[in-house]
Design a protein around this motif. Structure first.
Motif, PDB file in Angstrom:
ATOM      1  N   MET A 130      28.945 -16.714  14.688  1.00 47.15           N
ATOM      2  CA  MET A 130      27.779 -17.040  13.870  1.00 47.15           C
ATOM      3  C   MET A 130      27.017 -15.750  13.577  1.00 47.15           C
ATOM      4  O   MET A 130      26.625 -15.040  14.499  1.00 47.15           O
ATOM      5  CB  MET A 130      26.889 -18.022  14.643  1.00 47.15           C
ATOM      6  N   GLU A 168      30.158 -26.242  27.550  1.00 50.84           N
ATOM      7  CA  GLU A 168      30.428 -25.975  26.129  1.00 50.84           C
ATOM      8  C   GLU A 168      30.425 -24.461  25.910  1.00 50.84           C
ATOM      9  O   GLU A 168      29.427 -23.786  26.221  1.00 50.84           O
ATOM     10  CB  GLU A 168      29.375 -26.621  25.215  1.00 50.84           C
ATOM     11  N   GLY A 188      26.342 -22.086  19.734  1.00 53.05           N
ATOM     12  CA  GLY A 188      25.552 -21.885  18.537  1.00 53.05           C
ATOM     13  C   GLY A 188      24.099 -22.232  18.853  1.00 53.05           C
ATOM     14  O   GLY A 188      23.611 -21.951  19.963  1.00 53.05           O
ATOM     15  N   ILE A 239      27.183 -22.184  26.950  1.00 54.46           N
ATOM     16  CA  ILE A 239      27.476 -20.744  27.008  1.00 54.46           C
ATOM     17  C   ILE A 239      27.456 -20.197  25.585  1.00 54.46           C
ATOM     18  O   ILE A 239      28.073 -20.781  24.681  1.00 54.46           O
ATOM     19  CB  ILE A 239      28.869 -20.478  27.632  1.00 54.46           C
ATOM     20  N   ASP A 295      29.187 -13.421  27.357  1.00 55.26           N
ATOM     21  CA  ASP A 295      30.501 -13.579  26.738  1.00 55.26           C
ATOM     22  C   ASP A 295      31.414 -14.351  27.688  1.00 55.26           C
ATOM     23  O   ASP A 295      31.551 -13.962  28.858  1.00 55.26           O
ATOM     24  CB  ASP A 295      31.083 -12.180  26.456  1.00 55.26           C
ATOM     25  N   ALA A 296      32.027 -15.408  27.183  1.00 54.45           N
ATOM     26  CA  ALA A 296      32.870 -16.256  28.033  1.00 54.45           C
ATOM     27  C   ALA A 296      34.142 -15.556  28.492  1.00 54.45           C
ATOM     28  O   ALA A 296      34.949 -16.161  29.203  1.00 54.45           O
ATOM     29  CB  ALA A 296      33.207 -17.552  27.296  1.00 54.45           C
ATOM     30  N   PHE A 325      34.025 -25.764  16.852  1.00 53.67           N
ATOM     31  CA  PHE A 325      33.969 -24.881  15.679  1.00 53.67           C
ATOM     32  C   PHE A 325      33.919 -23.407  16.088  1.00 53.67           C
ATOM     33  O   PHE A 325      33.086 -22.628  15.613  1.00 53.67           O
ATOM     34  CB  PHE A 325      32.818 -25.303  14.747  1.00 53.67           C
ATOM     35  N   LEU A 335      38.824 -18.402  21.152  1.00 57.58           N
ATOM     36  CA  LEU A 335      38.543 -19.071  22.424  1.00 57.58           C
ATOM     37  C   LEU A 335      39.699 -19.949  22.884  1.00 57.58           C
ATOM     38  O   LEU A 335      39.665 -20.478  23.997  1.00 57.58           O
ATOM     39  CB  LEU A 335      37.247 -19.882  22.321  1.00 57.58           C
ATOM     40  N   PHE A 392      42.112 -16.858  27.433  1.00 57.19           N
ATOM     41  CA  PHE A 392      41.043 -17.810  27.751  1.00 57.19           C
ATOM     42  C   PHE A 392      41.648 -19.047  28.426  1.00 57.19           C
ATOM     43  O   PHE A 392      41.096 -19.566  29.391  1.00 57.19           O
ATOM     44  CB  PHE A 392      40.276 -18.210  26.486  1.00 57.19           C
ATOM     45  N   THR A 439      28.069 -31.477  15.477  1.00 58.90           N
ATOM     46  CA  THR A 439      27.437 -30.157  15.676  1.00 58.90           C
ATOM     47  C   THR A 439      26.861 -29.636  14.346  1.00 58.90           C
ATOM     48  O   THR A 439      27.137 -30.190  13.275  1.00 58.90           O
ATOM     49  CB  THR A 439      28.454 -29.121  16.213  1.00 58.90           C
ATOM     50  N   GLU A 440      26.104 -28.517  14.436  1.00 57.06           N
ATOM     51  CA  GLU A 440      25.532 -27.928  13.207  1.00 57.06           C
ATOM     52  C   GLU A 440      26.627 -27.593  12.193  1.00 57.06           C
ATOM     53  O   GLU A 440      26.527 -27.927  11.014  1.00 57.06           O
ATOM     54  CB  GLU A 440      24.754 -26.633  13.507  1.00 57.06           C
ATOM     55  N   TYR A 441      27.651 -26.905  12.667  1.00 57.42           N
ATOM     56  CA  TYR A 441      28.738 -26.514  11.761  1.00 57.42           C
ATOM     57  C   TYR A 441      29.465 -27.739  11.216  1.00 57.42           C
ATOM     58  O   TYR A 441      29.829 -27.795  10.050  1.00 57.42           O
ATOM     59  CB  TYR A 441      29.724 -25.585  12.486  1.00 57.42           C
TER      60      TYR A 441
HETATM   61  N1  SAM Z   1      29.454 -24.761  18.338  1.00 56.25           N
HETATM   62  C1  SAM Z   1      28.466 -24.534  17.301  1.00 56.25           C
HETATM   63  C2  SAM Z   1      28.635 -25.526  16.197  1.00 56.25           C
HETATM   64  O1  SAM Z   1      29.663 -26.212  16.152  1.00 56.25           O
HETATM   65  O2  SAM Z   1      27.751 -25.645  15.362  1.00 56.25           O
HETATM   66  C3  SAM Z   1      28.522 -23.071  16.790  1.00 56.25           C
HETATM   67  C4  SAM Z   1      29.774 -22.663  16.077  1.00 56.25           C
HETATM   68  S1  SAM Z   1      29.796 -20.935  15.696  1.00 56.25           S
HETATM   69  C5  SAM Z   1      30.986 -20.822  14.443  1.00 56.25           C
HETATM   70  C6  SAM Z   1      30.695 -20.265  17.086  1.00 56.25           C
HETATM   71  C7  SAM Z   1      29.785 -19.739  18.205  1.00 56.25           C
HETATM   72  O3  SAM Z   1      30.588 -19.326  19.303  1.00 56.25           O
HETATM   73  C8  SAM Z   1      28.971 -18.512  17.780  1.00 56.25           C
HETATM   74  O4  SAM Z   1      27.607 -18.738  18.031  1.00 56.25           O
HETATM   75  C9  SAM Z   1      29.531 -17.386  18.632  1.00 56.25           C
HETATM   76  O5  SAM Z   1      28.564 -16.405  18.967  1.00 56.25           O
HETATM   77  C10 SAM Z   1      30.039 -18.142  19.855  1.00 56.25           C
HETATM   78  N2  SAM Z   1      31.101 -17.426  20.574  1.00 56.25           N
HETATM   79  C11 SAM Z   1      32.212 -16.878  20.029  1.00 56.25           C
HETATM   80  N3  SAM Z   1      32.946 -16.262  20.965  1.00 56.25           N
HETATM   81  C12 SAM Z   1      32.280 -16.427  22.157  1.00 56.25           C
HETATM   82  C13 SAM Z   1      32.514 -15.994  23.478  1.00 56.25           C
HETATM   83  N4  SAM Z   1      33.573 -15.248  23.782  1.00 56.25           N
HETATM   84  N5  SAM Z   1      31.625 -16.336  24.440  1.00 56.25           N
HETATM   85  C14 SAM Z   1      30.541 -17.081  24.137  1.00 56.25           C
HETATM   86  N6  SAM Z   1      30.237 -17.489  22.877  1.00 56.25           N
HETATM   87  C15 SAM Z   1      31.102 -17.187  21.897  1.00 56.25           C
END
Ligand code: SAM
Length: 213
Positions: A1, A42, A46, A66, A96-97, A116, A130, A135, A191-193
């Motif tokens: 995001m 989760e 986002g 997370i 960061d996961a 998403f 992910l 992972f 979710t938002e996305y």
């Molecule tokens: N899950 C939300 C939704 O469906 O609306 C947000 C989707 S957004 C495309 C993906 C999110 O995953 C981003 O905010 C990004 O920063 C986070 N993200 C990506 N890789 C990650 C990681 N390795 N650890 C933690 N967060 C991560």
């Protein structure tokens, strides 16, 4: 995001009680801390709608969010702090996961949610997905024997990639849909996305994997 950096985010997160600063210290204790028998995690919350609404819908279960981006995480945590009755069944990790295995004891997690996730379309960036095998190895460690991973995405390439990664890691595909919202699923928050893609009429792909049958 992608979003602009919020200047107040770091300080806000440092002061917010719901944010766990040293998650490795809680490994093996999360269920006790959240007074729950079922623990959900989760990854990539986002702005936090899923984490918050699922925790309200399933209030006797534990929910850990997370998110690696501090500005996005701050928006999620701010939403939580503005709730009239913020749940005691929720905690948040802003990190960061890639270190997720060190934050939980072996078999401690029951359900892991990937909503998403960033698609990282370039091949050289696939390791950041992910659902990349690195992972998945960590998820296998922290999930209990009957644990499961629930994934939703709008991205067909990421979905195909994930199906193969889990298959090659020896997981069982428990449930799959290429148009999850064709039927109503009140049990699962949008979710938002997901809202954005549904408004555009795009199908939502969903899969559930288990470590064993
Ligand atoms: N899950 C939300 C939704 O469906 O609306 C947000 C989707 S957004 C495309 C993906 C999110 O995953 C981003 O905010 C990004 O920063 C986070 N993200 C990506 N890789 C990650 C990681 N390795 N650890 C933690 N967060 C991560």
């Amino acid at each position: 995001m992608r979003m602009r950096k919020l200047p107040w985010a770091e300080e806000f997160l440092a002061e917010a009680e719901v944010v766990v600063k040293k998650p490795q210290d809680n490994a093996g204790k999360w269920k006790q801390l959240l007074a729950c028998e079922t623990l959900h995690v989760e990854v990539g919350t986002g702005k936090g709608d899923y984490w918050i609404q699922m925790a309200q819908q399933y209030a006797d279960e534990g929910w850990i969010g997370i998110e690696k981006n501090s500005s996005v995480a701050a928006l999620a945590v701010r939403k939580y702090t503005k709730l009239e009755n913020p749940g005691k069944n929720m905690l948040y990790i802003q990190n960061d996961a890639e270190s997720i295995q060190s934050w939980f004891a072996e078999g401690e997690v029951d359900v892991l949610h990937l909503n998403f996730s960033d698609p990282w379309p370039k091949k050289r960036a696939h390791k950041k997905r992910l659902s990349n095998r690195k992972f998945i190895e960590q998820y296998a460690h922290i999930l209990n024997e009957n644990g499961e991973i629930q994934m939703k995405t709008d991205n067909s390439s990421l979905f195909e990639y994930s199906l193969l990664e889990f298959q090659n890691a020896g997981w069982f595909l428990w449930d799959v849909s290429v148009d999850f919202r064709r039927c109503e699923h009140a049990e699962d928050v949008i979710t938002e996305y997901e809202h954005r893609f549904m408004e555009k009429g795009q199908p939502i792909y969903r899969a559930v994997w288990k470590k064993k049958m």
